[in-house]
Design an enzyme around this catalytic site. Structure first.
Site, short mmCIF file in Angstrom:
data_model
loop_
_atom_site.label_atom_id
_atom_site.label_comp_id
_atom_site.label_asym_id
_atom_site.label_seq_id
_atom_site.Cartn_x
_atom_site.Cartn_y
_atom_site.Cartn_z
N PRO A 150 -126.47 40.83 -51.78
CG PRO A 150 -124.90 39.12 -52.09
CD PRO A 150 -125.02 40.44 -52.02
CB CYS A 151 -129.40 40.53 -47.33
SG CYS A 151 -130.97 40.80 -48.19
CG HIS A 152 -130.48 36.23 -51.58
ND1 HIS A 152 -130.11 37.50 -52.18
CD2 HIS A 152 -129.60 35.23 -52.31
CE1 HIS A 152 -129.08 37.02 -53.26
NE2 HIS A 152 -129.06 35.91 -53.21
#
Length: 203
Positions: A172-174
């Site tokens: 989850p780089c978001h």
């Protein structure tokens, strides 16, 4: 004498039976796997953030790509870096598809999939390994991530690691934002990042 229409001599070709095609392709998947001729399996899935390409090796999920990345180009890059023995094999990715569907339905908060992380190395890999530790519905700044992986001054490098994440959504780089709370860059575009953060915040 009536002129003969050559087209009348040709019997119309029946449209292929979708179920027959599915069974034939499944047999091809199985035969390729049994023969050790399938190094990369892929499929695509429709999601609220567009069509995603999923690719996996025998080690695990190796790539998730947004439509804007050009799926054909992504497959070509995988062929060059991992193996040219690639086949669309949805059955090999059924569990990844199921978990993504659950995530987008709001019923899954963490992915439990084997991951093949060979496309990331060094500092970038250490950043990406940290990202699943950011809790669902929470965010961290690039600076916080840099500190968490032991390099507090490497804020720009954290941004690069997130921008080149080969497994977006699943890794989850978001959930990483600028220190002022703005989005920063995102491979899937700002609309996709906003959707994912909104989905998680609503839970």
């Amino acid at each position: 004498m009536t002129a003969l229409d050559p087209a009348a001599l040709l019997s119309p070709l029946a449209a292929p039976d979708p179920e027959l095609l599915r069974r034939l392709h499944l047999r091809l998947e199985t035969a390729a796997g049994d023969a050790g001729a399938l190094d990369l399996a892929y499929t695509t899935i429709g999601t609220p953030v567009g069509r995603l390409l999923l690719a996996a090796t025998d080690r695990g999920l190796v790539r998730v790509a947004f439509a804007g990345e050009d799926h054909d180009a992504v497959l070509a890059a995988l062929a060059a870096t991992i193996s040219p023995r690639i086949l669309r094999a949805p059955s090999r990715l059924a569990e990844a598809v199921r978990q993504l569907e659950e995530y987008f339905a709001g019923s899954r908060r963490r992915f439990e999939l084997p991951l093949d992380r060979r496309l990331s190395k060094g500092f970038r890999l250490s950043v990406l390994e940290h990202l699943p530790d950011i809790a669902y519905g929470r965010t961290e700044s690039y600076g916080q991530v840099a500190a968490a992986v032991g390099s507090p001054k490497a804020v720009r490098a954290v941004g690069t690691a997130c921008a080149t994440n080969p497994l977006p959504v699943v890794v989850p780089c978001h959930r990483v934002l600028r220190s002022d709370g703005s989005f920063g860059g995102y491979l899937g575009g700002p609309e996709a990042k906003a959707y994912l953060l909104g989905l998680e915040a609503a839970a």
